[in-house]
Design an enzyme around this catalytic site. Structure first.
Site, PDB file in Angstrom:
ATOM      1  N   LEU A 133     -40.657   4.726  13.474  1.00 13.11           N
ATOM      2  CA  LEU A 133     -39.450   4.124  12.778  1.00 13.11           C
ATOM      3  C   LEU A 133     -38.829   3.219  13.497  1.00 13.11           C
ATOM      4  O   LEU A 133     -38.980   3.301  14.942  1.00 13.11           O
ATOM      5  CB  LEU A 133     -38.519   5.344  12.510  1.00 13.11           C
ATOM      6  CG  LEU A 133     -38.682   6.424  11.552  1.00 13.11           C
ATOM      7  CD1 LEU A 133     -37.540   7.317  11.536  1.00 13.11           C
ATOM      8  CD2 LEU A 133     -39.042   6.180  10.101  1.00 13.11           C
ATOM      9  N   ASP A 134     -38.334   2.218  12.952  1.00 11.83           N
ATOM     10  CA  ASP A 134     -37.596   0.896  13.613  1.00 11.83           C
ATOM     11  C   ASP A 134     -36.644   1.630  14.672  1.00 11.83           C
ATOM     12  O   ASP A 134     -36.155   2.731  14.242  1.00 11.83           O
ATOM     13  CB  ASP A 134     -37.028  -0.034  12.750  1.00 11.83           C
ATOM     14  CG  ASP A 134     -38.257  -0.879  11.856  1.00 11.83           C
ATOM     15  OD1 ASP A 134     -39.095  -0.903  12.379  1.00 11.83           O
ATOM     16  OD2 ASP A 134     -37.539  -1.530  10.788  1.00 11.83           O
ATOM     17  N   ARG A 135     -36.252   0.983  15.326  1.00 10.52           N
ATOM     18  CA  ARG A 135     -35.061   1.530  16.234  1.00 10.52           C
ATOM     19  C   ARG A 135     -33.908   1.844  15.865  1.00 10.52           C
ATOM     20  O   ARG A 135     -33.047   3.067  16.063  1.00 10.52           O
ATOM     21  CB  ARG A 135     -34.873   0.558  17.472  1.00 10.52           C
ATOM     22  CG  ARG A 135     -33.806   1.004  18.635  1.00 10.52           C
ATOM     23  CD  ARG A 135     -32.985  -0.324  19.122  1.00 10.52           C
ATOM     24  NE  ARG A 135     -33.723  -0.878  20.186  1.00 10.52           N
ATOM     25  CZ  ARG A 135     -33.887  -0.527  21.466  1.00 10.52           C
ATOM     26  NH1 ARG A 135     -33.071   0.282  21.725  1.00 10.52           N
ATOM     27  NH2 ARG A 135     -34.506  -1.151  22.382  1.00 10.52           N
ATOM     28  N   ARG A 234     -36.759  -3.757   5.066  1.00 11.61           N
ATOM     29  CA  ARG A 234     -36.082  -4.831   5.422  1.00 11.61           C
ATOM     30  C   ARG A 234     -36.152  -6.242   4.865  1.00 11.61           C
ATOM     31  O   ARG A 234     -35.318  -7.004   4.274  1.00 11.61           O
ATOM     32  CB  ARG A 234     -35.846  -4.848   6.914  1.00 11.61           C
ATOM     33  CG  ARG A 234     -35.308  -3.554   7.467  1.00 11.61           C
ATOM     34  CD  ARG A 234     -35.585  -3.280   8.929  1.00 11.61           C
ATOM     35  NE  ARG A 234     -34.995  -4.450   9.649  1.00 11.61           N
ATOM     36  CZ  ARG A 234     -34.899  -4.459  11.065  1.00 11.61           C
ATOM     37  NH1 ARG A 234     -35.702  -3.631  11.596  1.00 11.61           N
ATOM     38  NH2 ARG A 234     -34.232  -5.432  11.890  1.00 11.61           N
TER      39      ARG A 234
END
Length: 295
Positions: A133-135, A234
């Site tokens: 997962l993205d930060r 996103r």
């Protein structure tokens, strides 16, 4: 300690969810304690072990708590273990924590924290990355406990993973109640993903969304990934003119909750050994829902 002392047998007298039932029966235990019992497969209904906190109990059933191998451990900092069996560990990651280290950043990550945690039990224990997962994205993530399981799952990822659903808070009121976004994504040297509506040699990305709540400022979307590309949600939210809140990288101008408005809510997959369908669902973050409370 006798066999009887190591197990507690409880009769169900009315329909109720398992978590509520256990909290009532063991008021001295915290919700995290109960979740740990479930995660370590120490609860069974009848003869069937379950780790589902929302398991629907029926009158006449028997719940057995196996205290013999109680492992009520302190949860690792920055993440919660929501399920563990001999092959897999599923966690819920907090926003702001990297999934794995990068060349430029060697700080603590979900991987390093969980790796340290399992090595405290046995120095030979290891974990293996299955996805990331993205930060700034919170939510459900899965790791394998052996290289063999990692390879099995990654080779059949498209067939194995049945559902990956996110919730996103985006800027503005999304008029179209549901839709599908398809584009081809390429990455620049500055690590920014660019989207093209026509094939451009990039990776095809497909995102489905549905509006759950909205007001004049924000919309809460359920987002289902058909493909899992880097920064896919996103970029696609920017494509429809409704950037994810807090996502300055992809066009957001609003940061009402001091974090990215993206949360991995559901992960459903076929278990690599048992073949059964496993589904884990994390709660929608309260700070997301607070944006939709009427004044």
């Amino acid at each position: 300690m006798t066999e009887k002392e190591r197990k507690t047998r409880l009769e169900v007298t009315e329909p109720v969810e398992l978590m509520k039932f256990l909290m009532l029966k063991f008021p001295e235990k915290s919700r995290k304690d109960i979740k740990s019992l479930l995660a370590h497969r120490q609860i069974s209904v009848g003869s069937e072990i379950t780790s589902k906190f929302d398991y629907p109990l029926q009158e006449g059933q028997q719940v057995v708590v196996n205290w013999n191998k109680v492992l009520i451990e302190k949860q690792p900092e920055g993440l919660n273990i929501v399920h563990e069996d001999p092959y897999l560990i599923i966690i819920e990651k907090q926003a702001g924590l990297l999934s794995i280290a990068t060349d430029s950043e060697k700080e603590q990550t979900a991987y390093s924290i969980l790796s340290d945690h399992v090595k405290k039990r046995d120095p030979k224990n290891k974990i293996f990355v299955l996805h990331r997962l993205d930060r700034e994205t919170s939510g459900v993530m899965m790791f394998a406990k052996s290289e063999k399981i990692q390879q099995m799952m990654q080779k059949s990822w498209k067939e194995t993973v049945l559902e990956r659903t996110y919730v996103a808070v985006v800027e503005g009121s999304v008029n179209k109640e549901e839709g599908t976004i398809t584009s081809w994504l390429t990455e620049s040297k500055a690590f920014i993903m660019y989207s093209s509506r026509t094939p451009n040699g990039g990776q095809k990305a497909i995102t489905h969304y549905k509006v759950l709540k909205k007001n004049k400022h924000y919309s809460l979307l359920e987002v289902n990934l058909e493909t899992g590309r880097k920064n896919q949600i996103r970029v696609h939210m920017k494509d429809i003119g409704h950037s994810v809140i807090g996502d300055k990288k992809y066009g957001s101008t609003k940061q009402p909750i001091a974090r990215l408005g993206l949360h991995a809510r559901v992960l459903a997959f076929k278990h690599p050994i048992s073949g059964e369908e496993v589904r884990y669902e994390a709660s929608i973050p309260k700070e997301f829902l607070n944006l939709f409370k009427s004044n």
